[in-house]
Structures are given as C-alpha cells and as structure tokens.
Design an enzyme around this catalytic site. Sequence first.
Site, PDB file in Angstrom:
ATOM      1  CB  CYS A 180      39.565  48.357  33.594  1.00  0.00           C
ATOM      2  SG  CYS A 180      39.342  49.140  31.994  1.00  0.00           S
ATOM      3  CD  GLU A 221      37.273  45.467  35.572  1.00  0.00           C
ATOM      4  OE1 GLU A 221      36.778  44.897  34.590  1.00  0.00           O
ATOM      5  OE2 GLU A 221      38.210  46.297  35.467  1.00  0.00           O
ATOM      6  CG  ASN A 271      40.063  43.262  34.001  1.00  0.00           C
ATOM      7  OD1 ASN A 271      40.417  43.635  35.125  1.00  0.00           O
ATOM      8  ND2 ASN A 271      38.991  43.726  33.411  1.00  0.00           N
TER       9      ASN A 271
END
Length: 793
Positions: free
Chosen positions: A292, A294, A290
């Site tokens: 970011c 994570e 995704n």
Amino acid sequence: MTTTSDRGQMLNLRQRKTVALSQNARLVLERRYLAKDDADKLSETPEEMVARVAHNVAQAELLYKPLRDQLDVALWEERFYDLMASLDFLPNSPTLMNAGRELQQLSACFVLPVTDSIEGIFESIKHTALIHKSGGGTGFSFSRLRPEGDRVQSTMGVASGPVSFMRVFDSATEAIKQGGTRRGANMAILSVTHPDIERFITLKADMVTLTNFNISVALTEGFMQAVEQDSDCELITPRSGQVVGKRSARRIFQMIVENAWANGDPGIVFIDRINRDNPTPNLGMIEATNPCGEQPLLPYESCNLGSINLAKFVKEDGGRRVGDWDRLARTVPLCIRFLDNVIDVNRYPIHQIEEATRLTRKVGLGVMGFHDLLLQLGIPYDSQDALTLGEKLMQFIQEKANQASIALGVERGVFPAWEGSIYHRSSDGGGGLPYRNASRTTIAPTGTLSIIADCSSGIEPLYALAFQRTHYLDPKRPSTGTRLIEVNRCFTQLAHEQGFYSDELIEHLAAGGRLADRPEVPDWAKRVFVTAHDIAPQWHVRMQAAFQRHTDNAVSKTINFPFEATQQDVADAYWLAYREGCKGITVYRDGCREMQVLAHTTLNLKGPEQEPQDGEPDTPAERRPGPYRKRLHDERQSITHKFAVGEQEGYLTVGLYDDGRPGEIFVKIAKEGSTVSGLMDTVALLTSVSLQYGVPLEDITRKLRTTRFEPYGRTNNRDIPWATSLVDYIFRWLELKFVAGAAPNSHNPVLKEDNGLPVTPESSGLGCPDCGAVLIYQEGCLVCRACGYTKCG
C-alpha cells in the site's frame, strides 16, 4: 509457544477485562482471527485471542531481564492485554492471527530485492511464496532489470524486460493462498528513468493484467522539475548506467495521469523524498515499498505495524468533549514497547529477512478512528480545524514515540545499524540520539482492524453514516445472508442528543440517501457529518500531507474523485501532493473501474401511464394457461464458449432456437465426476428446462448470478474480469450474450437487493471473493467492510 503453566497466567488475564465488540467485529474475528481446532470449530474466544497475543509478546521481556521475577513479565502481559482489550490499540493482522501459534510470523510488510539475473529473479519468487504463505505482503523494485530487447551477454540473446517478469511474479502469487485462505498482495515499482517506463505505466490499462499487484512509478526531483520546465527526461539502462534515450517529461507525466484517471493505476512515489528520510543511508538506498505504499523498506527488511484508535481518546471537560492528551501520552510508549517486542518473538520466513529486520528494528505506529474523533469534537473533516488537529495529533504521537524509542535504546541498546545512521550524530555535531528503532511511525491501512475496533479506517473519512450489511460467513450456507443495518456510533449518539434521530432517517441513510436532503437535520450536523463523497479531493491531499509532516515513513490514503473529475483534476492533486510534502499518492475516481457490482436495488419500472385512470375499472385477471414446453429441433445451431474462473477451465455450449434465442445449455469442466461437475450438470439441466418452458433468460440470470462458492476468482474475460463462482460467471456471460441492453460496464452502478452498501467514490465495483459484498477503495487498497477481507494482506 504457550505452555500449560503459561495458560494459567493467561486465565487470570481473561477474568479482568471483556473485549467489547460489535456484532460485525465478532463475526470478522470468528471468520479470520480466532484459533480453530482440526474440525474447523472455534477453539478460543476474543478474550483468549487477546490474552494469547499479550502473553506471547510479553515473553520478549525475558531477553533483556532474564534474572528478574516472572511477575515483571506478567505485569507487561497485563498491560498489553488491557491495551488491546480496550481497543485503544491493535497490532497488524499477522500478529493477532499468529502470535502464540505454530506459524508465529507477525510482520505485515516485506520488501524483496529483484536482481538482474535469472537466478536472482527466481530466488525472489521463491521468497515471495514463503512470505505469502505466512500471511505477509511484498514490495519490489524492478528498476534494476535490463529493459526489453537489451543484450544478454551470457546467451547472446535479448532480455524480455521487467514487465514480463512481473507477470511471472503475478502467476506465482495467484497459485499461492495466504494461510490457505487468500492470495497475497504485491507492489511493483519502476523508476521513471527506466527505458520500459511507458510500457509499465499502461500495464494495467486492461484491468485484467497483474491483478495481484499495485503498481507505482518512482518519480525523481529531476523528473518533476523537467515536467515543470517542459524539458526531456533521460532514459537510463540499469545494466550499464548509460543514457539510451530521452522522452518528454510532460508526456510521461500525462501518461501517468491518464491511466490513473482511467482506472486508479499507477500510483506515484516521490523516491528522492523517501530517501531524504532514509534513516540508514549507510545500508543503501530505498527503492521499494510494501503493497500500500506507506512503508518504504530496504531489501529484505520487514516491518510490524500497529494503530492507536483515536476515537477512544476523548473526554468530557466542562460539559464539552475534548481530546484526552494525557492518556494518549501514556499509551504511545506502551505501543512502541509492544512493537519492539514483536521483533524479538517474531519467526521470520527466511533468514535474510530476520537479519535485515533486526539490524534496523523498524516499527510503524499509526492511527485509526481519526474521523470518529473529529465527529465527537464537532469538527468537519474538510476544514482547516481538522487539518490543524490532525497535524497536532501526529506531531504529538511522533514526539512521544521518539521519546519511548530513546528510552528503550537506553534500556536495551540501540538498533545494530545505529552507527553510521542519521542518528549517530546530531545536527550540531554532538552526541547522537540512542534510538532503539530506526523508524517509529507509519500511517498504515486499517481496513480489518477498524472493523474489529468499530471505528473509522486510518485517517480516511467515513464512506457512509449508515448502511445495510449482509454477511455471508457461514461456509455451510454460502448463499444465506444475515442482514444488519449499521449506523456510525457518533452519529447515533449526537442525533439522539439533539433530537433528530428517527428510524426513518436511518433507513434513508442506509439506502444510500444523503443527510443533506433531510429537512429535520440541523445545518450544523449536515456540515459536521460529511462523508468521503462529500469531500473535495484537495482536502484529502491536504489531510494526507498534514499527517505526513510528522510521520517517519509514509501515509496510506486514497484520494477520492467524483466520476465527473477530469484528468486535469488528477494532475492538480499530484502537484498539490508534491508541493505539500507527501511521499506518494494514490487516486481513485468513482466508477472508473467499470465492473459488475455484485448488488443492486430492484427498481420499479412501472410508469404512471400503466396505472388505471381514475374511474376506470381494473382489468380482470386473465386465466393462467397451462405450462407448455417448446423443445429444440434435433438439428440446431449452437455456440461454444471457453472460460476460466480462478484455476478452473471449462466450456459452455448454448443450443439455439431458429430465431437465435437460447434454448438449452451444457457445461463441461475439467473435474469430471467431481461434486462441482455434478452441480454444473444439474444447473445446466434445470436452466435448459426453464428456457424451454418460456422462463425469460433475464429472470434466470438475475437470480443465479452473484452466487458465491469455490472455485471463484479472476477470469480470462475482460467483460467479466472476476466471478464469485462458476454459476456467477456462466449466467453473467449468458446475460451479456443474449439479454438486450445488458452491458459489461456501467458508469452508474446500482447495488443489488441483497446488499445495501451505498455506492460511494470508494466503491470498486468488485465483489469480495469471500462474502460477495462490494469491495471499497481505502488507504490504497481493496477492502471488504462486511467480512474484513483485504486485497493487501
């Protein structure tokens, strides 16, 4: 959807617990989360929002116990309400915003495939638009696209390569606002073995390309070994799988380091490590995450996330504060059940996403408020005790989440792709573990959620103990701010208890002063209350690794560096992350993105030599002359500048005096006859008259730049890459062009008087497009701590 009878149940819930919110949290909820009527007026309270979400998510219980009494569902509804109303836990933003409302899209993270065909590429662009419209963020791997110049057999032409198509995705994102309010966020990942990898690494070096994307390089174990051994890495064309070239692995690694040191991009992900933890290799390999980083996901998978507020899990024991492990043990299973329910009541943007998500039923339970917890326990962030506690906490949460998912698997059934997954058979060859969810834990960004919960973000350290926050949240008065000084609650409490609290101390901290400079503050307090810019980068990396060791997915964290950090410092952090077991790393060096900060402190430039000497009489005030207007000649030189702010194009013409000074301006924009056009005509006229009456241009620009209203956004000018309005752009351009000493960049940005946020290693120099405050880098994302805006959805 909520019915009239449902509303009656929700009313009972509202009467039981009030949501205790800070003033800033309430403002953020009113601006972004609470439902509004057709006149854009609030139609629900924070308590009603929590009741709406709790009621909607609890309806999933009926899918598994349809013959049970409705009171059973009401019981879970009450538990979910209390869980959120107490701010012990909050789900990701789309769930808070959309549950029980018409949109009903509740997931935050999505990954879409990008196949090597025009049809596949533009199908993904269409799906991206639908996801962004619903409020989600998207990740892509472009590694399957053939490199630039490769042969296209169907047309006997040549391919344009993945980078060119990334620009198409970026343009599509720019045109689509999420929920009508903001643009979506994307992650682009390219394998280090792709022939176009060098072009990809330098793609964002100009800091104006792909502004709607984070980019990361997928590094393999073989590549890292080649860097260590100073050998070559192979470049492989995805079309045929053939080796088409070789590059020095150390040269590629150095390019990554240089660009990340210069502006924060690209990040890196250790893709082999991610796939070692892939719970469903039977469904394919993970290639993307995704926005970011994570949440690694298979193509078309989505994940709904939530975070436990660790600051709430402290109790008194024998006169000292300790962690409340028993209450945490009771909370984790409730959170897992909540997130599993979200999968069932969710309305997915496209059917492929619904199928893939239900197949694995991944959820991501994480944390926020970790630094607040440390402060309450008197533990410095950059200490071995903090690392030990962080790892112990996440191991505890992981174990309880696993147990809760297994219990749900027994009660409701395992996830459909369980057979063939890593859980199908245990390591000793016996029966498998009946997990309900293929993954359970993720440390996600909590930029806006932590504002609502009034706690520190994720596992990040605090960026300031106190600061002035100016809110620009009234759309009818966009330039009128409400100034507030906010102080960390843990610091306030302990400072009062230990007797060193004072208004003067708070003013010092809010102005950006350091706690270490205050003699009245005890040494132990200076050691405990460290902030992000006090912490060495290796402690950031080690803390990320401590949580990663007990997290199914990955950890969102920004590794902060001072401006003076070298490229070797960045390389060292990469190697530390690799050896400590991280799945990726994002770095940010203070001041590396040399953009105009939207706020600064007014400096006193009057030197002591200008003060009257002792015994000298003050100079009598001169009589002020009357106003005099110096008009331009009928024939004069001029400069015309073409510009674009967001989607608005225009022309700025500056008429010049004989000595080259500006004496008038004219602004022509595309929307003739519109309100914006009339406004710009008025601004131009007043500016021209002011210049002709001798008002210094630097005074005019200082007053008018950073004004905030639509249209705003990205520009076509590298020196001014972002503008908060047309007026902001025009007067910043005039300043750069005509004010001596003005520069587009500054290594030491200073904040403006209308916003007291101290500049820290996380300060980006970018202004929030909604409220104008300075965006900060946290958890791999741009976040506004003033109004809750986040660049990553």
